[in-house]
Motif scaffolding. Structure first.
Motif, mmCIF file in Angstrom:
data_model
loop_
_atom_site.group_PDB
_atom_site.id
_atom_site.type_symbol
_atom_site.label_atom_id
_atom_site.label_comp_id
_atom_site.label_asym_id
_atom_site.label_seq_id
_atom_site.Cartn_x
_atom_site.Cartn_y
_atom_site.Cartn_z
ATOM 1 N N CYS A 284 0.641 -1.168 -0.105
ATOM 2 C CA CYS A 284 -0.035 -0.073 -0.044
ATOM 3 C C CYS A 284 0.875 1.501 -0.108
ATOM 4 O O CYS A 284 1.661 1.333 0.934
ATOM 5 C CB CYS A 284 -0.798 0.009 1.379
ATOM 6 N N THR A 307 -1.410 5.173 -6.372
ATOM 7 C CA THR A 307 -1.791 6.224 -7.307
ATOM 8 C C THR A 307 -1.279 6.432 -8.679
ATOM 9 O O THR A 307 -1.596 7.031 -9.589
ATOM 10 C CB THR A 307 -1.828 7.917 -6.535
ATOM 11 N N GLY A 323 -5.232 3.927 -7.353
ATOM 12 C CA GLY A 323 -5.923 4.663 -6.425
ATOM 13 C C GLY A 323 -5.462 5.021 -5.166
ATOM 14 O O GLY A 323 -4.580 4.782 -4.989
ATOM 15 N N ASP A 324 -6.124 5.954 -4.543
ATOM 16 C CA ASP A 324 -5.534 6.435 -3.162
ATOM 17 C C ASP A 324 -6.068 5.493 -1.944
ATOM 18 O O ASP A 324 -6.972 5.106 -2.066
ATOM 19 C CB ASP A 324 -6.445 7.850 -3.050
ATOM 20 N N TYR A 326 -6.119 5.529 0.971
ATOM 21 C CA TYR A 326 -7.158 5.950 1.801
ATOM 22 C C TYR A 326 -8.583 5.809 1.548
ATOM 23 O O TYR A 326 -9.412 6.061 2.159
ATOM 24 C CB TYR A 326 -6.827 7.406 2.372
ATOM 25 N N GLU A 327 -8.707 5.437 0.112
ATOM 26 C CA GLU A 327 -10.004 5.246 -0.276
ATOM 27 C C GLU A 327 -10.231 3.774 -0.595
ATOM 28 O O GLU A 327 -11.146 3.017 0.055
ATOM 29 C CB GLU A 327 -10.414 5.832 -1.387
ATOM 30 N N VAL A 328 -9.262 3.173 -1.012
ATOM 31 C CA VAL A 328 -9.014 1.661 -1.530
ATOM 32 C C VAL A 328 -9.141 0.675 -0.329
ATOM 33 O O VAL A 328 -10.103 -0.046 -0.153
ATOM 34 C CB VAL A 328 -8.168 1.396 -2.570
ATOM 35 N N PRO A 330 -10.197 1.139 3.023
ATOM 36 C CA PRO A 330 -11.175 1.325 3.815
ATOM 37 C C PRO A 330 -12.330 0.444 3.118
ATOM 38 O O PRO A 330 -13.032 -0.148 3.703
ATOM 39 C CB PRO A 330 -11.580 2.717 4.257
ATOM 40 N N ALA A 331 -12.403 0.652 1.881
ATOM 41 C CA ALA A 331 -13.571 -0.151 1.088
ATOM 42 C C ALA A 331 -13.224 -1.606 1.282
ATOM 43 O O ALA A 331 -14.208 -2.364 1.340
ATOM 44 C CB ALA A 331 -13.364 0.175 -0.476
#
Ligand SMILES: Cc1cc2nc3c(=O)[nH]c(=O)nc-3n(C[C@H](O)[C@H](O)[C@H](O)COP(=O)(O)OP(=O)(O)OC[C@H]3O[C@@H](n4cnc5c(N)ncnc54)[C@H](O)[C@@H]3O)c2cc1C
Length: 352
Positions: A284, A307, A323-324, A326-328, A330-331
């Motif tokens: 990550c 990213t 992707g970021d 901090y979005e991926v 948590p999803a």
């Protein structure tokens, strides 16, 4: 003259040895990794493979070593050998080398293995290639090709020990897979008598203090979630820990984050960190510089979250998620929890 001497020495030295490291009476996995590579080298040389075991109440492991490829096991078993003392262990190894000289001797590049190998090589007046990641036999001479990363992992150096025996090497943990077990395989167990005067040392063992962080160890866990500089700050590891906890994984890190003081060194994966071979590795916010890849590229499945689609880790990964983090992340955590919740509901429905 030098060549004549080395040819005579080579004739007197026979077979491949591995040092089967144990901790607190239990064999550690490097013993099986060394048996794997040692067996291949011994077969290429048409020679025997022996394992050397030192400790207390360790004789019971001899059969496991034989079933994983050793033809012979030298056992030094004594209450005074329960705790590692470099002087004693290397003295015993040197005496054994004199009695039954091996041609090649492999030890793990663990903390214990590195220190005992260096001292043994000096006392046995031979050469030592440290932290090897590839080993093979030269067809023309039967010499050991000991390959290790050099210059920060940008080069692979091949080291030869032409004029002294045994040719010694320490082998990076996890650089090789474990030997397969063949149940009931037969071999010879040689119990080596240890005289009490062999325990005279200038150092003494005081105490063993186990570090208990309550975390899974990256080297033994089959899932690792690692964070890199893309986390932006040390707090980012809270998310990585939550992800690891949800997945049942250990927490890894790039050197950039360790150097920044975001996480302790024991989590570092890579050339100057630790080598991991998990079934699943999440990277990550890690770019994938060669020194990081050196420690994890043998992972079975690699998932990169970055990213930058051009980052080397994204090219190497089995699955690349652009992707970021901090979005991926948590999803993914949300999805894992959701599925686990479904499974719990499902099971409890079944049990009713
Ligand atoms: C002798 C030597 C030994 C070394 N040994 C090691 C070693 O053992 N282990 C090791 O790891 N390194 C080691 N290094 C350092 C190595 O060269 C790299 O500097 C280091 O691995 C970089 O760490 P990083 O990938 O975390 O950081 P960076 O290279 O800075 O990469 C950060 C990545 O995060 C991405 N990113 C940024 N923000 C986000 C976001 N919000 N979401 C998702 N992605 C994002 C960026 O696109 C970038 O790809 C060594 C170097 C030398 C010279």
């Amino acid at each position: 003259m030098e060549q004549e001497k080395s040819a005579a020495q080579a004739n007197a030295h026979k077979g491949v040895w591995i040092f089967a490291e144990q901790r607190h009476g239990q064999l550690i996995s490097t013993a099986y990794e060394l048996l794997n590579v040692g067996r291949r080298l011994a077969s290429d040389l048409n020679a025997e493979l022996s394992a050397v075991l030192i400790g207390h109440k360790v004789a019971e492991h001899a059969q496991a070593l034989i079933e994983h490829g050793a033809d012979r096991v030298f056992v030094h078993d004594h209450p005074m050998l329960e705790n590692f003392l470099e002087e004693v262990y290397s003295r015993l190894l040197c005496e054994l080398i004199q009695k039954a000289p091996p041609d090649k001797f492999l030890l793990p590049a663990s903390i214990l293995g590195r220190s005992v190998a260096a001292r043994t090589a000096v006392e046995a007046r031979t050469g030592l290639a440290a932290d090897c990641t590839e080993l093979s036999i030269r067809k023309d001479s039967g010499l050991l090709n000991a390959v290790r990363p050099a210059f920060g992992g940008n080069l692979l150096a091949t080291i030869l020990c032409e004029n002294s025996r045994p040719e010694m090497a320490t082998v990076r943990p996890m650089a090789f897979g474990r030997a397969q077990r063949v149940a009931g395989r037969q071999g010879e167990v040689v119990v080596v008598k240890v005289e009490p005067e062999r325990f005279k040392t200038r150092t003494r063992f005081v105490q063993f203090v186990r570090e208990d962080s309550g975390e899974q160890d990256i080297a033994s866990c089959d899932k690792v979630v690692s964070g890199g500089r893309g986390l932006g700050a040390s707090k980012g590891f809270d998310l990585i820990r939550e992800f690891a906890h949800t997945l049942g994984a250990a927490v890894g890190a790039s050197r950039a984050t360790v150097d920044a003081g975001w996480i302790p060194y024991r989590h570092q994966v890579g050339l100057t960190g630790r080598t991991v071979r998990p079934k699943l590795y999440f990277a990550c916010g890690i770019s994938g510089q060669i020194q990081h890849l050196a420690g994890m590229s043998s992972s079975e499945v690699i998932v990169a979250i970055n990213t930058d689609p051009e980052a080397p880790m994204m090219k190497l990964a089995t699955f690349s998620i652009e992707g970021d983090l901090y979005e991926v992340v948590p999803a993914i955590i949300g999805e894992l929890k959701h599925r686990r919740g479904d499974a719990v509901t499902h099971n409890s429905t079944n049990s009713n």
